[in-house]
Design a protein around this motif. Structure first.
Motif, PDB file in Angstrom:
ATOM      1  N   ALA A 187       2.921 -14.667   2.370  1.00  0.00           N
ATOM      2  CA  ALA A 187       2.446 -14.601   1.164  1.00  0.00           C
ATOM      3  C   ALA A 187       1.139 -14.859   0.807  1.00  0.00           C
ATOM      4  CB  ALA A 187       3.445 -15.624   0.259  1.00  0.00           C
ATOM      5  N   ARG A 188       0.378 -15.971   1.596  1.00  0.00           N
ATOM      6  CA  ARG A 188      -0.806 -16.240   1.570  1.00  0.00           C
ATOM      7  C   ARG A 188      -1.899 -15.208   2.011  1.00  0.00           C
ATOM      8  NH1 ARG A 188      -1.220 -20.889   3.716  1.00  0.00           N
ATOM      9  NH2 ARG A 188      -1.050 -22.166   1.924  1.00  0.00           N
ATOM     10  N   ALA A 189      -1.221 -14.616   3.117  1.00  0.00           N
ATOM     11  CA  ALA A 189      -1.796 -13.584   3.903  1.00  0.00           C
ATOM     12  C   ALA A 189      -1.985 -12.078   2.849  1.00  0.00           C
ATOM     13  CB  ALA A 189      -1.370 -13.025   5.174  1.00  0.00           C
ATOM     14  N   TYR A 190      -0.916 -12.017   2.274  1.00  0.00           N
ATOM     15  CA  TYR A 190      -0.951 -11.038   1.252  1.00  0.00           C
ATOM     16  C   TYR A 190      -1.927 -11.150   0.025  1.00  0.00           C
ATOM     17  CZ  TYR A 190       0.753  -7.792  -2.579  1.00  0.00           C
ATOM     18  OH  TYR A 190       0.714  -7.119  -3.692  1.00  0.00           O
ATOM     19  N   ARG A 191      -1.803 -12.246  -0.217  1.00  0.00           N
ATOM     20  CA  ARG A 191      -2.622 -12.586  -1.407  1.00  0.00           C
ATOM     21  C   ARG A 191      -4.171 -12.461  -1.204  1.00  0.00           C
ATOM     22  NH1 ARG A 191      -0.990 -17.179  -2.231  1.00  0.00           N
ATOM     23  NH2 ARG A 191       0.720 -16.662  -3.317  1.00  0.00           N
ATOM     24  N   GLU A 192      -4.516 -12.659   0.071  1.00  0.00           N
ATOM     25  CA  GLU A 192      -5.846 -13.004   0.451  1.00  0.00           C
ATOM     26  C   GLU A 192      -6.120 -11.358   0.744  1.00  0.00           C
ATOM     27  OE1 GLU A 192      -6.456 -15.097   3.951  1.00  0.00           O
ATOM     28  OE2 GLU A 192      -6.185 -16.974   2.555  1.00  0.00           O
ATOM     29  N   ILE A 225      -0.876   4.936  -9.049  1.00  0.00           N
ATOM     30  CA  ILE A 225      -0.148   4.525  -7.654  1.00  0.00           C
ATOM     31  C   ILE A 225      -0.421   3.224  -7.200  1.00  0.00           C
ATOM     32  CG2 ILE A 225       0.282   5.441  -5.510  1.00  0.00           C
ATOM     33  CD1 ILE A 225       1.511   7.055  -7.440  1.00  0.00           C
ATOM     34  N   GLU A 226      -1.673   3.017  -6.998  1.00  0.00           N
ATOM     35  CA  GLU A 226      -2.430   1.712  -6.473  1.00  0.00           C
ATOM     36  C   GLU A 226      -1.692   0.366  -7.315  1.00  0.00           C
ATOM     37  OE1 GLU A 226      -6.466   1.480  -5.798  1.00  0.00           O
ATOM     38  OE2 GLU A 226      -6.413   2.894  -4.027  1.00  0.00           O
ATOM     39  N   GLU A 227      -1.740   0.599  -8.704  1.00  0.00           N
ATOM     40  CA  GLU A 227      -1.366  -0.150  -9.396  1.00  0.00           C
ATOM     41  C   GLU A 227       0.024  -0.747  -9.420  1.00  0.00           C
ATOM     42  OE1 GLU A 227      -1.726  -3.428 -12.352  1.00  0.00           O
ATOM     43  OE2 GLU A 227      -3.375  -2.341 -11.247  1.00  0.00           O
ATOM     44  N   LYS A 228       0.885   0.363  -9.278  1.00  0.00           N
ATOM     45  CA  LYS A 228       2.380   0.350  -9.411  1.00  0.00           C
ATOM     46  C   LYS A 228       2.718  -0.338  -8.055  1.00  0.00           C
ATOM     47  CE  LYS A 228       3.724   2.271 -12.896  1.00  0.00           C
ATOM     48  NZ  LYS A 228       4.526   1.529 -13.894  1.00  0.00           N
ATOM     49  N   ARG A 229       1.983  -0.013  -6.742  1.00  0.00           N
ATOM     50  CA  ARG A 229       2.037  -0.616  -5.574  1.00  0.00           C
ATOM     51  C   ARG A 229       1.989  -2.010  -5.563  1.00  0.00           C
ATOM     52  NH1 ARG A 229      -1.287  -1.710  -1.319  1.00  0.00           N
ATOM     53  NH2 ARG A 229      -0.482  -1.944   0.621  1.00  0.00           N
ATOM     54  N   ARG A 230       0.929  -2.347  -6.252  1.00  0.00           N
ATOM     55  CA  ARG A 230       0.462  -3.727  -6.463  1.00  0.00           C
ATOM     56  C   ARG A 230       1.382  -4.710  -7.127  1.00  0.00           C
ATOM     57  NH1 ARG A 230      -3.881  -2.798  -8.658  1.00  0.00           N
ATOM     58  NH2 ARG A 230      -5.215  -2.827  -6.385  1.00  0.00           N
ATOM     59  N   GLU A 231       2.126  -4.037  -8.140  1.00  0.00           N
ATOM     60  CA  GLU A 231       2.941  -4.852  -9.126  1.00  0.00           C
ATOM     61  C   GLU A 231       4.391  -4.873  -7.896  1.00  0.00           C
ATOM     62  OE1 GLU A 231       4.012  -2.278 -12.302  1.00  0.00           O
ATOM     63  OE2 GLU A 231       1.837  -2.832 -13.291  1.00  0.00           O
ATOM     64  N   ARG A 232       4.815  -4.024  -7.246  1.00  0.00           N
ATOM     65  CA  ARG A 232       5.861  -3.980  -6.499  1.00  0.00           C
ATOM     66  C   ARG A 232       5.756  -5.067  -5.556  1.00  0.00           C
ATOM     67  NH1 ARG A 232       5.717   0.456  -5.022  1.00  0.00           N
ATOM     68  NH2 ARG A 232       5.045   0.470  -2.754  1.00  0.00           N
ATOM     69  N   LEU A 233       4.444  -5.036  -4.934  1.00  0.00           N
ATOM     70  CA  LEU A 233       4.143  -6.313  -3.716  1.00  0.00           C
ATOM     71  C   LEU A 233       4.464  -7.634  -4.428  1.00  0.00           C
ATOM     72  CD1 LEU A 233       1.892  -4.347  -1.451  1.00  0.00           C
ATOM     73  CD2 LEU A 233       3.861  -4.662  -1.286  1.00  0.00           C
ATOM     74  N   ASP A 234       3.737  -7.754  -5.634  1.00  0.00           N
ATOM     75  CA  ASP A 234       3.504  -8.794  -6.178  1.00  0.00           C
ATOM     76  C   ASP A 234       5.040  -9.409  -6.510  1.00  0.00           C
ATOM     77  OD1 ASP A 234       0.869  -9.061  -6.333  1.00  0.00           O
ATOM     78  OD2 ASP A 234       0.776  -8.150  -8.262  1.00  0.00           O
ATOM     79  N   ILE A 236       7.664  -8.546  -4.679  1.00  0.00           N
ATOM     80  CA  ILE A 236       8.155  -9.041  -3.268  1.00  0.00           C
ATOM     81  C   ILE A 236       7.641 -10.388  -2.929  1.00  0.00           C
ATOM     82  CG2 ILE A 236       8.225  -8.421  -0.935  1.00  0.00           C
ATOM     83  CD1 ILE A 236       8.207  -5.524  -1.786  1.00  0.00           C
ATOM     84  N   THR A 237       6.309 -10.553  -3.279  1.00  0.00           N
ATOM     85  CA  THR A 237       5.752 -11.943  -2.771  1.00  0.00           C
ATOM     86  C   THR A 237       6.379 -13.074  -3.894  1.00  0.00           C
ATOM     87  OG1 THR A 237       3.641 -10.887  -2.344  1.00  0.00           O
ATOM     88  CG2 THR A 237       3.789 -13.409  -2.691  1.00  0.00           C
ATOM     89  N   ARG A 238       6.476 -12.806  -4.935  1.00  0.00           N
ATOM     90  CA  ARG A 238       7.267 -13.765  -6.014  1.00  0.00           C
ATOM     91  C   ARG A 238       8.744 -14.106  -5.598  1.00  0.00           C
ATOM     92  NH1 ARG A 238      10.628 -14.424  -9.705  1.00  0.00           N
ATOM     93  NH2 ARG A 238      11.177 -12.169  -9.803  1.00  0.00           N
ATOM     94  N   VAL A 239       9.580 -13.049  -5.197  1.00  0.00           N
ATOM     95  CA  VAL A 239      10.916 -13.280  -4.471  1.00  0.00           C
ATOM     96  C   VAL A 239      10.769 -14.373  -3.357  1.00  0.00           C
ATOM     97  CG1 VAL A 239      12.756 -12.332  -3.840  1.00  0.00           C
ATOM     98  CG2 VAL A 239      11.691 -11.470  -5.604  1.00  0.00           C
ATOM     99  N   ALA A 240       9.731 -14.012  -2.446  1.00  0.00           N
ATOM    100  CA  ALA A 240       9.539 -14.616  -1.201  1.00  0.00           C
ATOM    101  C   ALA A 240       9.383 -16.226  -1.286  1.00  0.00           C
ATOM    102  CB  ALA A 240       8.531 -13.926  -0.221  1.00  0.00           C
TER     103      ALA A 240
END
Length: 592
Positions: A187-192, A225-234, A236-240
């Motif tokens: 999660a921290r690695a993705y956030r950075e 496209i990047e915004e949708k990808r960022r929301e999806r990864l956010d 995933i990170t929240r669930v993790a």
């Protein structure tokens, strides 16, 4: 270290499998395995998915040294069922062990089992104050705990091994922070990474230049496209992160010793609870016991003793309201029996079903609905307040409603079976008006007699009375005193009949009831039974004296008459067959 964590789980499971032969060395086997593996492998940059630590970047000296790590404080909770008694301590450890030391040793061992450190520490080194506890005594205590509080030690050992691997990895990085082994969770690695990409994007937007009507850089479509990808990864990170927080909370509860894992290990439960699988295939912890205790507490009265219950009301307040209500019920029943006329078939809901079958079926349905309502725990407070008669704190409406109430299935089936045997022949004899009037009056008067017997006689003031027994005794006495039938055909046996003496049978029933009262302790409400019999006998006497039954003309033929049975013979089997036939014909006609 990239190969360490898979080996950790296998190593922990192997240690937990050999439970009776735990060995202890001067150095932790887990630390030895880590140090040996680190010496053989080049330094790399692994990631972990469990606990996260925050490391401060400091100037590293030319010769790295392992920093001082403060000693961790381990909090050991109580045993799941509390303190073990002295006799059990002597049986486990022998007479030389005090109760206090024995309980503390069991707490330490159980903490190691739930935390998973049993695979690393074994049963040795329990503390300076427990040096007199040898290995054999500790193993006896461990075996007792495994038998009394079974848990998944292998799973706990795997979690312990993973936590120890993370801790050792973090300490090694503190010793040499210039390496690439900086401790990061996904999660921290993705956030950075996202922060870095965001900064690059802003820099790129600042560097964009307009060339005519064209723009240099990413198009709006690519940005979307990047915004949708960022929301999806956010997401995933929240669930993790939520999953990691849940695992940390579960570990904290396990360390207290008051919780254990469910069989699948996905949830926690307290010792003694059970689990079930819902319709979606998910494991759920059963809380039926807690729910039952909750609604049982809401159903109980606020009185702690019979004296406190009686002090709440006076004798007049307990007797007069129900007496007036029962008198009103008896008057209504008499009016219904006297003025009732059978309806025309066009006005009936099921015209092809005889009135006898319709009346008995309606009574069975009403009793069945109330019996099912008792199975719903949220309804318990309402049911105990209105559908259960308590002589010490009565409500007037209970005189009628408790007649349709059955808490136990055995009680319900027994009363309904007698109703199906006696009800049709009595209904055929006297008609619907007299039958229902006697049924309701007998139930209400039976409840009133039980109330007077408990308050003025020797009855139990705190007893809970339910059931249709008084009403069934009333229609039974009415039928036995009015019928002229002389023979009884044995069901399922062809051409076999026995003599039938109804009045002698009623005398036998009354004698048996009296004998049960004086010679046997029973939980039956005998006062209400006698009250129901009294109503049936009084109704039969009134009909005999006034000839009311003979004046009623045009009574519809009953089930027994439709079956072609002789009027002097009681044929229960023919009545049942005819009732089933009528019901089938009615359902078939309605379906067409």
């Amino acid at each position: 270290m990239s190969l360490f964590r898979p080996a950790c789980a296998a190593f922990a499971r192997r240690l937990c499998t050999a439970q009776p032969h735990l060995e202890h060395t001067s150095q932790s086997p887990l630390l030895s395995l880590v140090l040996k593996h680190r010496a053989l492998q080049p330094r790399c940059r692994p990631f972990t998915t469990t606990r996260r630590y925050l490391a401060q970047v400091v100037d590293t000296p030319s010769t790295p040294t392992v920093p001082h790590v403060p000693k961790r404080t381990v909090r050991i909770g109580p045993l799941p069922e509390g303190r073990v008694n002295d006799g059990t301590i002597r049986r486990i450890f022998g007479a030389g062990m005090s109760a206090t030391d024995g309980n503390n040793v069991l707490r330490i061992l159980h903490h190691r089992r739930t935390a998973g450190s049993l695979a690393d520490y074994g049963v040795d080194n329990l503390g300076k104050q427990y040096t007199h506890v040898d290995r054999a005594m500790a193993i006896k205590g461990l075996e007792w705990l495994r038998e009394r509080y079974p848990i998944d030690e292998a799973r706990a050992a795997e979690d312990w091994a993973e936590k120890e691997a993370n801790r050792i990895q973090y300490e090694l990085w503190l010793a040499d922070p210039e390496t690439e082994s900086k401790y990061k969770d996904p999660a921290r690695a993705y956030r950075e990474q996202m922060e870095k990409e965001e900064e690059e994007r802003h820099q790129q937007e600042r560097d964009e230049r307009k060339i005519g009507i064209l723009h240099v850089g990413k198009s709006q479509f690519e940005r979307n496209i990047e915004e949708k990808r960022r929301e999806r990864l956010d997401e995933i990170t929240r669930v993790a992160e939520e999953k990691e927080q849940k695992e940390r909370d579960m570990e904290a509860k396990l360390e207290s010793g008051e919780w254990v894992r469910t069989p699948t290990g996905t949830q926690l439960m307290k010792p003694g609870q059970t689990t079930y699988v819902d319709i979606f295939g998910r494991e759920q912890v059963s809380r039926r016991k807690e729910e039952a205790e909750k609604y049982q507490k809401l159903s109980n009265t606020e009185f702690s003793s019979p004296e406190e219950m009686l002090a709440k009301t006076t004798l007049a307040q307990r007797l007069y309201p129900m007496s007036a209500f029962v008198l009103f019920t008896v008057i209504l029943s008499y009016g219904f029996a006297h003025f009732y006329l059978p309806p025309s078939p066009s006005y009936r809901l099921f015209p092809d079903v005889s009135p006898t079958l319709a009346t008995i079926g309606a009574l069975l349905l009403a009793n069945g609905v109330v019996a099912i309502a008792w199975r719903a725990m949220p309804l318990w407070p309402f049911m105990t307040r209105y559908f259960m008669h308590v002589p010490g704190y009565p409500r007037a409406i209970q005189a009628v409603l408790n007649v349709f109430s059955h808490v136990q299935y055995e009680h319900f089936l027994a009363n309904m079976m007698v109703l199906c045997l006696v009800g049709p022949v009595c209904h055929d004899l006297v008609g619907r008006g007299t039958f229902l009037g006697t049924y309701m009056s007998a139930g209400a008067v039976g409840t009133l007699v039980s109330l007077y017997w408990a308050n003025l006689g020797r009855g139990n003031i705190c007893a809970h009375s339910v059931g249709a027994s008084a009403a069934i005794w009333g229609i039974s006495a009415l039928y036995l005193l009015l019928t002229d039938q002389e023979t009884l055909k044995i069901p399922f046996v062809k051409d076999q009949e026995v003599s039938f003496w109804p009045k002698m049978l009623l005398v036998a029933f009354i004698a048996m009831e009296i004998r049960t009262v004086f010679r046997k302790k029973s939980q039956n409400d005998h006062a209400s039974h006698f009250g129901g019999m009294l109503v049936g006998i009084s109704t039969a006497g009134y009909i005999r004296a006034t000839g009311a039954l003979g004046r009623k003309e045009g009574l519809p033929e009953g089930v027994q008459a439709n079956a072609g049975v002789d009027s002097k013979t009681v044929d229960v089997g023919a009545i049942a067959k005819e009732g089933i036939k009528e019901l089938k014909d009615s359902l078939t006609k309605n379906s067409k």
